[in-house]
Write a protein that holds these residues in place. Structure first.
Motif, short mmCIF file in Angstrom:
data_model
loop_
_atom_site.label_atom_id
_atom_site.label_comp_id
_atom_site.label_asym_id
_atom_site.label_seq_id
_atom_site.Cartn_x
_atom_site.Cartn_y
_atom_site.Cartn_z
N THR A 87 2.82 4.68 -1.43
CA THR A 87 2.35 5.83 -2.22
C THR A 87 3.33 6.20 -3.32
O THR A 87 3.12 7.22 -3.99
N ASP A 88 4.38 5.41 -3.51
CA ASP A 88 5.35 5.72 -4.54
C ASP A 88 4.88 5.16 -5.88
O ASP A 88 3.74 4.74 -6.05
N GLU A 89 5.80 5.19 -6.87
CA GLU A 89 5.45 4.70 -8.21
C GLU A 89 5.08 3.22 -8.19
O GLU A 89 4.16 2.78 -8.90
N LYS A 116 0.82 -1.21 0.00
CA LYS A 116 0.00 0.00 0.00
C LYS A 116 0.86 1.26 0.00
O LYS A 116 0.50 2.26 0.60
N ARG A 132 -1.64 -0.64 -7.44
CA ARG A 132 -3.07 -0.35 -7.43
C ARG A 132 -3.69 -0.53 -8.81
O ARG A 132 -4.81 -1.04 -8.95
N VAL A 133 -2.96 -0.11 -9.85
CA VAL A 133 -3.48 -0.29 -11.21
C VAL A 133 -3.64 -1.78 -11.53
O VAL A 133 -4.65 -2.21 -12.11
N GLN A 154 1.58 2.88 -7.01
CA GLN A 154 0.62 3.23 -8.07
C GLN A 154 0.46 2.08 -9.06
O GLN A 154 -0.65 1.73 -9.46
#
Length: 204
Positions: free
Chosen positions: A107-109, A105, A115-116, A112
């Motif tokens: 928040t860096d690349e 979880k 999550r995608v 991301q």
């Protein structure tokens, strides 16, 4: 004569300065052969200092390199851990396991990207569920169509049999009607003969 070596005379380098106000002459000197000895001593001290500095520098460099390697290993592991999780998740999803979970979880690349990928797998799972439901509906409709086709075939066969029976009955009725018509014509002919005979009798 040297103060620590009695009886030994040597050349001496002398420096002096006059103080006119006091009428003094201040002088100092050093024996020429002592210059080389002092230079050797200074050079030895310098070499020792250089060796100490080199040793200290080497120890510092080694300590810095060890700390740098530990920090680098820690950073690499920290970067590789989410990448390993992503690779495991991708292999599981690629193998058909659409219920696989990705425990990252950040928040860096990488977060991301994670999550995608999770949204993509979730959407694919929903699509697969809809396709399964649609295929079941299509299968049920197909089964119903097959049942209707069987019923229609049986009804067509029955209608064919009834049509054949009706055709036979129609032909039999037509034959009977022909027989009746022939009999009626014969009766009519006989009636004409009787009528002619009667007229002949009445005329005579």
């Amino acid at each position: 004569e040297k103060p620590h070596e009695k009886g030994k005379v040597g050349k001496k380098l002398t420096y002096f300065r006059q103080v006119e106000k006091r009428n003094w002459t201040i002088a100092t000197g050093i024996f020429n052969d002592d210059i080389a000895q002092i230079a050797e001593e200074k050079e030895k001290i310098f070499d020792d200092n250089v060796k100490d500095n080199i040793f200290s520098s080497a120890v510092f460099v080694l300590m810095f390199a060890a700390i740098f390697m530990v920090v680098t290993f820690w950073m690499v592991q920290r970067l590789l851990d989410p990448l390993k999780k992503l690779a495991f998740f991708a292999r599981a999803a690629g193998g058909g396991d659409l219920t696989a979970k990705l425990d990252y979880k950040g928040t860096d690349e990488i977060g991301q990207v994670a999550r995608v990928m999770q949204r993509g797998v979730k959407d694919l799972a929903n699509m697969m569920r809809k396709m399964v439901t649609s295929s079941r509906t299509v299968a049920q409709a197909s089964s119903q169509l097959i049942d209707i086709a069987v019923d229609l075939n049986e009804a067509a066969q029955e209608m064919g049999e009834n049509s054949m029976n009706a055709d036979r009955e129609t032909r039999s009725l037509s034959k009977r009607m022909k027989n009746i018509l022939t009999t009626a014509q014969k009766i009519n002919h006989q009636l004409d003969s009787v009528s002619g005979f009667t007229e002949d009798v009445s005329n005579h």
